[in-house]
Enzyme design. Structure first.
Site, mmCIF file in Angstrom:
data_model
loop_
_atom_site.group_PDB
_atom_site.id
_atom_site.type_symbol
_atom_site.label_atom_id
_atom_site.label_comp_id
_atom_site.label_asym_id
_atom_site.label_seq_id
_atom_site.Cartn_x
_atom_site.Cartn_y
_atom_site.Cartn_z
ATOM 1 N N SER A 111 -68.809 37.756 -67.891
ATOM 2 C CA SER A 111 -69.277 36.369 -67.994
ATOM 3 C C SER A 111 -70.626 36.200 -68.669
ATOM 4 O O SER A 111 -71.030 35.063 -68.934
ATOM 5 C CB SER A 111 -69.319 35.726 -66.609
ATOM 6 O OG SER A 111 -68.014 35.445 -66.166
ATOM 7 N N TYR A 146 -84.475 33.168 -65.170
ATOM 8 C CA TYR A 146 -83.116 32.801 -65.543
ATOM 9 C C TYR A 146 -82.380 34.045 -66.021
ATOM 10 O O TYR A 146 -82.983 35.100 -66.229
ATOM 11 C CB TYR A 146 -83.100 31.696 -66.612
ATOM 12 C CG TYR A 146 -83.874 32.000 -67.877
ATOM 13 C CD1 TYR A 146 -83.231 32.477 -69.016
ATOM 14 C CD2 TYR A 146 -85.249 31.788 -67.955
ATOM 15 C CE1 TYR A 146 -83.936 32.738 -70.186
ATOM 16 C CE2 TYR A 146 -85.966 32.047 -69.112
ATOM 17 C CZ TYR A 146 -85.295 32.521 -70.224
ATOM 18 O OH TYR A 146 -85.994 32.785 -71.371
#
Length: 458
Positions: free
Chosen positions: A60, A300
Site C-alpha cells: 500500500s 507522516y
C-alpha cells in the site's frame, strides 16, 4: 548529524534475525543524504543476499505514489480535487446512486469516499485492467456515507489510478513514470514484474509466527489491476528519495520543482481523524499520507503489505529525517517497531508509543451495546458476549470467502470502545489486533478492524 552506520547495520542484522525476517533493506534520509543498508537474503531457497539495490514489493505504499501523481495533475490544472469523479470518469458508479454523484477526488485521496477496501478482482494483464476493475466495482456496497468518516479504501485508489489514465491518455504504469519516477530519477522503482526482473528482486515468504518463513508459492500473488493501491516495487533508497521530494517542498534532487511547496503542505494537512490509532499508527489522514503525532512531534508516512512482503515509511519534517524499511516476510512488524523506536529517538527525537496492548487491569465494560453483526463488502464481523467476556468472529464472505478461514479472537478491554483482540498474530499488530467501536454521523454503530469501517447491520 553524524549517522553511525556500523551501529545501525548491527542492529538491523540482530533484529532481523531475532524476528525471523529473511531479508531487509533500510534507508535513512538525514540532512539531505540517503544512507542505505541491507541484511539477510532475498530468497531463503536460493540464498541470494539482500543488497542496497535490491527491490521489494511495497504494497500500500503505492498509494503515496498514486496520490503524488494525482497532485501533479491538480497543480497542472488538469484535475479539480472537489469536482465529482463522474465528471472525469462518466462510467464511475457505486451501489448508492446519490453517492455516485457526489464522491470527489479529494475524498478518494483521504479515504473518506466510503468506498471499501477488500474487493479483489483480477481484470487481466492487459492495458485495460483498471478500466475493467472500475467497471466491476460498480455494485460494491459502500462502507459508510461519503465525506463523513475514514474507511481505508483500495477501490478508491484504483479509481484514482483510472483517473490518471483518462487525464493523461496513458496507462497508469507509463503515466507514473512520466509524472514521478523519471523527474525524480528513481531508477530502482517500477510497477510491473517484467521490469523487476532487471534487478535483484526480493521473494515473498510466508509461515507461522516465530519461525523462519518459507518462500511463497509465487513471487507476486496480486493482479496487475492492484497497481495504484498496492504494487509499486522499489529499493528502500528510492523510497527515501520519494520522501525527500516531500521533505524538500516539492524540489527534486536536481533542483527541479516537481510539486509546489503549497501542494506538498496540502497533502500533509489533516483531513480526517482516525478512530483506529493503532493498526497503522494513524492519528489521522491527509491527501495520501498517514499522519502521526508522537507526543507532539508531527510526522507522516505509510505502511504497506503485499502477500509476504512489508514496508514502512516514516518522515519527521521537524528533523528533516525519513526512514524506509522494506522486508520480505517473517515478523516484519516486530522488526519495524523495535528498530524504528531506536532510530527515530536518536535521529529525530521521537518517542514512539509502546506496543498496543490492554492495561494490566482492563476496565469493566458493558458488552451489550456492542454485541451484534457488522458487515462491509467481503467481511462479516460477529460480536458476542460469553460469560461476561467479549468474543469476535471475522469471516470472509462473497468474493473474499476463499481468502482465509474465519478468524476468532477474545476481546480484552482497553477502554469502553477500544479492545485488544487476542490470538490473531503479528500480521495485524505486534501482539494484539485493535478492535475499535465507533459511531457514524447518522448514529449507526460501527467497528473498525484494519482501518476498515464495518457498520452494524443486526
Amino acid at each position: 548529524m553524524t549517522v553511525n552506520l556500523a551501529h545501525w547495520q548491527a542492529r538491523l542484522d540482530e533484529l532481523r534475525a531475532a524476528h525471523h525476517v529473511p531479508g531487509a533493506s533500510l534507508a535513512l534520509l538525514v540532512d539531505g543524504t540517503v544512507h542505505e543498508l541491507a541484511s539477510g537474503v532475498l530468497h531463503r531457497g536460493t540464498g541470494v543476499e539482500a543488497t542496497t539495490d535490491s527491490v521489494f514489493q511495497m504494497g500500500s505504499i503505492a498509494k503515496v505514489y498514486t496520490a503524488t501523481a494525482i497532485m501533479r495533475l491538480v497543480e497542472a490544472g488538469e484535475l479539480d480535487l472537489d469536482a465529482p469523479v463522474v465528471e472525469v470518469l462518466p462510467e464511475f458508479s457505486v451501489a448508492d446512486a446519490e453517492a455516485t454523484k457526489t464522491i470527489t477526488t479529494r475524498q478518494l485521496l483521504s479515504h473518506t469516499s466510503g468506498l471499501t477496501c477488500d474487493f479483489n478482482y483480477d481484470s487481466g494483464r492487459g492495458d485495460d485492467c483498471l478500466a475493467k476493475y472500475v467497471e466491476a466495482a460498480k455494485d460494491v456496497a459502500l462502507d459508510c456515507p461519503p465525506g463523513t468518516v475514514i474507511s481505508y479504501s483500495g477501490i478508491g485508489y484504483n479509481v484514482l489510478g483510472r483517473i490518471i489514465e483518462v487525464v493523461t491518455g496513458k496507462v497508469w504504469d507509463e503515466a507514473l513514470k512520466d509524472l514521478l519516477l523519471t523527474p525524480l530519477g528513481l531508477t530502482h522503482t517500477m510497477t510491473l514484474p517484467e521490469e523487476a526482473l532487471r534487478f535483484r528482486a526480493a521473494m515473498s515468504h510466508l509461515g507461522e509466527a516465530g519461525q523462519d518463513p518459507d518462500p511463497a508459492p509465487s513471487w507476486d500473488l496480486m493482479p496487475r489491476s492492484a497497481g495504484p493501491y498496492g504494487r509499486v516495487i522499489a529499493s528502500a533508497g528510492d523510497l527515501a528519495r520519494l520522501a525527500r521530494l516531500h521533505l524538500d517542498g516539492g524540489v527534486a534532487q536536481d533542483g527541479a520543482q516537481v510539486l509546489s511547496a503549497e501542494t506538498v503542505a496540502l497533502m500533509q494537512r489533516r483531513v480526517v481523524d482516525s478512530p483506529d490509532k493503532w493498526t497503522v499508527s494513524a492519528d489521522g489522514w491527509g491527501l495520501g499520507w498517514t499522519l502521526y503525532d508522537w507526543n507532539g512531534v508531527q510526522g507522516y508516512g505509510h505502511d504497506g503489505a503485499s502477500i509476504g512482503q512489508y514496508g514502512y515509511l516514516r518522515i519527521v519534517p521537524s528533523a528533516g529525517v525519513a526512514v524506509a524499511l522494506l522486508t520480505n516476510g517473517g515478523g516484519a512488524r516486530e522488526l519495524y517497531a523495535a528498530l524504528y523506536r531506536e532510530l527515530l529517538a536518536e535521529l529525530a527525537g521521537v518517542t514512539m508509543p509502546e506496543p498496543f496492548a490492554p492495561p494490566a487491569e482492563p476496565p469493566v465494560v458493558d458488552y451489550g451495546p456492542l454485541v451484534g453483526t457488522y458487515q462491509r463488502e467481503g467481511v462479516v464481523i460477529t460480536v458476542t458476549e460469553r460469560d461476561g467476556a467479549g468474543h469476535l468472529v471475522y469471516e470472509f464472505v462473497g468474493g473474499m470467502k476463499d481468502f482465509s478461514d474465519p478468524l476468532e479472537c477474545d476481546l480484552v478491554p482497553v477502554t469502553e470502545t477500544v479492545f485488544a483482540g487476542t490470538g490473531v498474530g503479528a500480521a495485524f499488530s505486534e501482539d494484539y489486533i485493535p478492535v475499535v467501536f465507533s459511531t457514524l454521523p447518522d448514529g449507526t454503530s460501527c467497528v473498525y478492524i484494519g482501518m476498515r469501517c464495518g457498520p452494524k447491520v443486526a
